[in-house]
Design an enzyme around this catalytic site. Structure first.
Site, short mmCIF file in Angstrom:
data_model
loop_
_atom_site.label_atom_id
_atom_site.label_comp_id
_atom_site.label_asym_id
_atom_site.label_seq_id
_atom_site.Cartn_x
_atom_site.Cartn_y
_atom_site.Cartn_z
N SER A 94 30.56 -1.53 20.07
CA SER A 94 31.19 -1.68 18.76
C SER A 94 31.11 -0.39 17.97
O SER A 94 30.18 0.41 18.14
CB SER A 94 30.48 -2.78 17.95
OG SER A 94 29.20 -2.33 17.51
N ASP A 95 32.09 -0.16 17.08
CA ASP A 95 31.87 0.85 16.06
C ASP A 95 30.69 0.37 15.22
O ASP A 95 30.37 -0.83 15.17
CB ASP A 95 33.12 1.03 15.20
CG ASP A 95 33.17 2.40 14.54
OD1 ASP A 95 32.11 3.06 14.45
OD2 ASP A 95 34.25 2.81 14.11
N TRP A 96 30.04 1.28 14.53
CA TRP A 96 28.76 0.98 13.88
C TRP A 96 28.96 -0.04 12.75
O TRP A 96 29.67 0.20 11.80
CB TRP A 96 28.13 2.27 13.38
CG TRP A 96 27.16 2.90 14.35
CD1 TRP A 96 25.93 3.38 14.05
CD2 TRP A 96 27.32 3.10 15.76
NE1 TRP A 96 25.32 3.88 15.18
CE2 TRP A 96 26.15 3.71 16.25
CE3 TRP A 96 28.34 2.80 16.67
CZ2 TRP A 96 25.96 4.03 17.59
CZ3 TRP A 96 28.15 3.13 18.02
CH2 TRP A 96 26.98 3.74 18.46
#
Length: 828
Positions: A245-247
């Site tokens: 995932s993106d953060w």
């Protein structure tokens, strides 16, 4: 790259069925030994940058790091320097996948030096609108060019045994409301534009990772997008790497694991870990889905060499690369000369030069946000030209400063960070080369923990280089005390002004003090921050900054001074630039104008000296209203740590500017696609297939400088074009050309395909291939390209499949989308 390195890296890419099978056997054995809790824990970040080690199966901790122009590592600090290459737009402007591969090899070398296993790069989203604030971090408006450069980059990084995560999958093409926006993308546009570079890289370079974006696409958030991740990415394209995932993008345990998300970052508080194990035990998630994700993580660990018993893909890394030299080469190869009247460039030998602009002295070499790295050295344009030109031939004037806001404290400051507990006792300290504190996760000074940390004081001295009123300010949220030269100017709480959870990273500094200082006389400065981190934060980050601005002289006076300096020189070189408040992660642009009074500066200098060269230091397009009034315009993007040296190479003629535009440059008023702000949470891509040059051609509008445009220091004649269709749907193209100028040069031969007969709606023409030609004065050469079958296909929305469109086409070869020199009809 040597032949030995090429053979080694090609072998690593192919890897061999036997080695793959052996690694898979180790992975399967390790997976069988893990219980549910360990498996669920492995899929959740243990902190901001790492996954947990599992000693019971011989698995060491996997370390990730931001890119794409360098490898920052787990510390966000100038204490841990990194090579800083030119911006991705610059790399794409080289139109050279082989050079992108060399950049990747260097970054793998940097990653291994810093103990990093996975680079969070490259960014291959498209330049849908020129207002995208993060476009400097992506390559191009065109999927063919983006896919080719990205493939070279990924191949290079992974040839060094380091994984990549191609991002942000998919349609993360703007920053406004990026956490919540639902991008409504027509299916053909999704396939033919936005998915296309990902497909090219996945099938052409076999990346070991992909990062899914914050946004939703057509109603489903990307971390839960079963169709695009499981059916398209993994099913159709055969992707076998991890999906991270993106953060802070992962929001739902069940939705994410069923949507194909393998790793939820950052940690320790994520929707995976204990929450995922609980969901399995409660029957809401099938354990088989967890096993599949764990298998992919273990496969990555085996590939990078941190799983006992598994041989890493690359046992011996490629030969060491000189980072500074490569950064300099990429920079000069990326510079795009878009105008050069009366032979203004290269500079006349022995002539006098007036260098003008704040950006010439204080270079902006990279974009803002997570792409930030801290190079050990930066060569400014002033440094580069001072070293290259004969003594006494260069003069300098500041002109107009593009900065309209405070910036993080830099030159003149000597600072350290002192940590204290609640009783005021010093518990640790660390040097702070700049005014920024950004400690993520466990990256704290020795002896300091989040539990015992109460305050951090940035303290030290500031030696002004100019006398007058200096402004000081604070970037960050919470309680602060600011003291300058013994006077406390602020002792209060600074509150957030926006909802973005990364607001503390990207928000502008707030002015809090003005102190009258004398040049050369150091003063004590101190900024103390009371650290209060809520227990429910998904990641623990201590972040704030001391900001500063030098005395502001009257702009009219500075411009007049610059004009006087220019008048007395043979050539005036004006540096204009954007700032990190114009181009950065976290927000989009609202216009394309240069900040401050820079347009006025250029007009004044051009009026004083008709031989004015303007150097544009921006990561993406800006408006140049004076472009017809100056002799030359050179675009240098964000040129990396060696930008000033590369600029001297090009201006003096030691090397020619090698770049071609990867994106159309024009005015905002004429740009066909400008909407980046959602309405009611949705952003419809109503333009469909028509972005970039496709949209400019459809609208019949003329940009300032078209896609593919760029001049060198020699001329080329296109002499022959032959196009031959093949049975598999590909087309072989041969282009003969001759260097008609007086010096060696490099030409980028661009081949476009235009449908000439009836069929589905399509752009007037699209880039289908390109190649570089090298030749000496008077020499002829030939390039051969193979246009892929996909250049003659469209996505059939009814059949849900690619359809080959038979019929007549025109194949053109030339120097840009509008400068097409030769054409040949074909039937496929």
């Amino acid at each position: 790259m040597t032949e030995t390195d090429k053979a080694r890296t090609d072998g690593a890419r192919a890897d061999g069925a036997g080695a793959d099978a052996a690694r898979e056997a180790v992975v399967d054995a390790a997976l069988r030994r893990l219980g549910l809790d360990a498996k669920a824990r492995l899929l959740a970040g243990q902190d901001v940058w790492t996954l947990p080690a599992l000693p019971e199966i011989g698995l060491r901790s996997l370390v990730m790091s931001d890119g794409p122009i360098g490898v920052r590592g787990v510390r966000w600090s100038a204490d841990d320097p990194s090579v800083a290459l030119p911006s991705p737009t610059a790399l794409a402007a080289t139109w050279d996948p082989a050079l992108a591969r060399r950049a990747g090899v260097l970054l793998a070398q940097e990653a291994r030096r810093k103990g990093v296993h996975v680079l969070l790069a490259p960014t291959v989203n498209l330049h849908r609108s020129p207002l995208g604030g993060r476009h400097f971090e992506a390559y191009s408006e065109d999927p063919c060019l983006t896919g080719a450069i990205g493939t070279g980059y990924v191949t290079g990084v992974q040839s060094g045994g380091v994984g990549t995560t191609v991002k942000h999958f998919v349609a993360n093409d703007a920053e406004t409301d990026r956490f919540t926006v639902d991008n409504l993308v027509p299916e053909r546009a999704l396939r033919e534009l936005y998915l296309a570079p990902f497909e090219a890289i996945v099938t052409g370079a076999r990346p070991w990772g992909v990062m899914t974006a914050y946004n939703a696409v057509n109603g489903t958030t990307m971390t839960e997008h079963h169709h695009l991740v499981n059916e398209v990415l993994r099913g159709e394209w055969g992707f076998d790497g991890i999906n991270v995932s993106d953060w802070m993008a992962a929001r739902d345990t069940v939705g994410d694991i069923e949507g194909g998300l393998d790793v939820a970052m950052p940690g320790p508080r994520t929707v995976y870990g204990a929450a995922l194990a609980r969901a399995v035990r409660e029957g809401r998630v099938a354990e088989a889905g967890v096993d599949a994700a764990v298998r992919r993580v273990l496969r990555l660990a085996a590939r990078v060499g941190i799983l006992d018993g598994a041989e890493s893909v690359v046992a011996e890394p490629p030969t060491s690369v000189d980072g500074g030299e490569l950064a300099r080469e990429i920079a000069r190869r990326s510079f795009v000369l878009v105008r050069n009247e009366r032979g203004a460039l290269p500079l006349q030998e022995g002539g006098t030069v007036a260098l003008i602009g704040a950006a010439a002295r204080d270079a902006r070499v990279l974009g803002g946000g997570s792409a930030t790295v801290f190079p050990a050295r930066i060569v400014s344009p002033l440094d580069g030209l001072t070293a290259a030109l004969p003594e006494g031939t260069l003069s300098y004037a500041v002109g107009a400063d593009p900065a309209t806001e405070l910036a993080v404290a830099g030159p003149g400051f000597t600072l350290r960070a002192v940590c204290r507990d609640g009783a005021g006792t010093v518990i640790g300290a660390r040097s702070a080369p700049g005014g920024l504190i950004q400690w993520m996760g466990t990256d704290l000074p020795e002896g300091v923990t989040h539990e015992n940390l109460h305050t951090v004081e940035l303290t030290g001295t500031f030696t002004p280089r100019e006398s007058g009123p200096h402004a000081f300010g604070i970037k960050g949220m919470g309680a602060f005390t600011l003291t300058v030269d013994g006077t406390t100017y602020f002792d209060d709480v600074q509150r957030p002004g926006e909802d973005d959870p990364f607001g503390a990273f990207f928000a502008a500094p707030v002015p809090r003090a003005e102190a009258e200082l004398t040049a050369g006389e150091p003063v004590e400065v101190s900024l103390t921050h009371v650290v209060q981190l809520p227990d429910d934060l998904p990641m623990r980050v201590v972040t704030f900054a001391l900001a500063h601005a030098e005395p502001q002289r009257d702009a009219d006076e500075l411009i007049a001074e610059a004009a006087r300096t220019a008048r007395g020189a043979d050539t005036a070189v004006v540096m204009v630039a954007t700032t990190d408040r114009v181009e950065s992660e976290g927000f989009d642009r609202t216009d394309l104008r240069l900040p401050g009074r820079q347009d006025d500066l250029v007009r004044a200098v051009a009026a004083a000296n008709p031989n004015t060269v303007v150097v544009v230091n921006s990561g993406s397009p800006v408006e140049l209203p004076w472009r017809e009034d100056v002799a030359a315009v050179l675009l240098t993007w964000f040129p990396g740590q060696e930008g000033g040296a590369a600029l001297a190479d090009v201006l003096t003629g030691a090397h020619e500017p090698g770049g071609r535009l990867p994106t159309t440059w024009g005015s905002l008023a004429d740009a066909p696609v400008t909407r980046v702000v959602p309405a009611d949470g949705q952003l419809p891509y109503t333009e469909g297939l028509f972005i970039g040059y496709r949209a400019w051609e459809r609208a019949g509008r003329t940009p300032a400088y078209p896609f593919g445009h760029g001049l060198g220091y020699t001329d080329w004649a296109y002499e022959s074009l032959a196009a031959a269709p093949r049975a598999d749907g590909t087309v072989t193209v041969r282009v003969g050309l001759r260097n008609t100028g007086g010096r060696p040069g490099r030409e980028v031969v661009q081949v476009y395909v235009a449908p000439a007969g009836p069929g589905p709606e399509r752009p007037a023409r699209v880039l289908a291939g390109f190649a570089s030609a090298l030749a000496g004065p008077g020499e002829s050469t030939e390039v051969t390209l193979t246009l892929p079958r996909r250049a003659f296909e469209v996505w059939d929305e009814k059949a849900k499949a690619w359809a080959f469109v038979k019929g007549s086409y025109e194949i053109t070869a030339g120097r840009s989308i509008v400068d097409r020199r030769l054409a040949a009809p074909i039937n496929v």
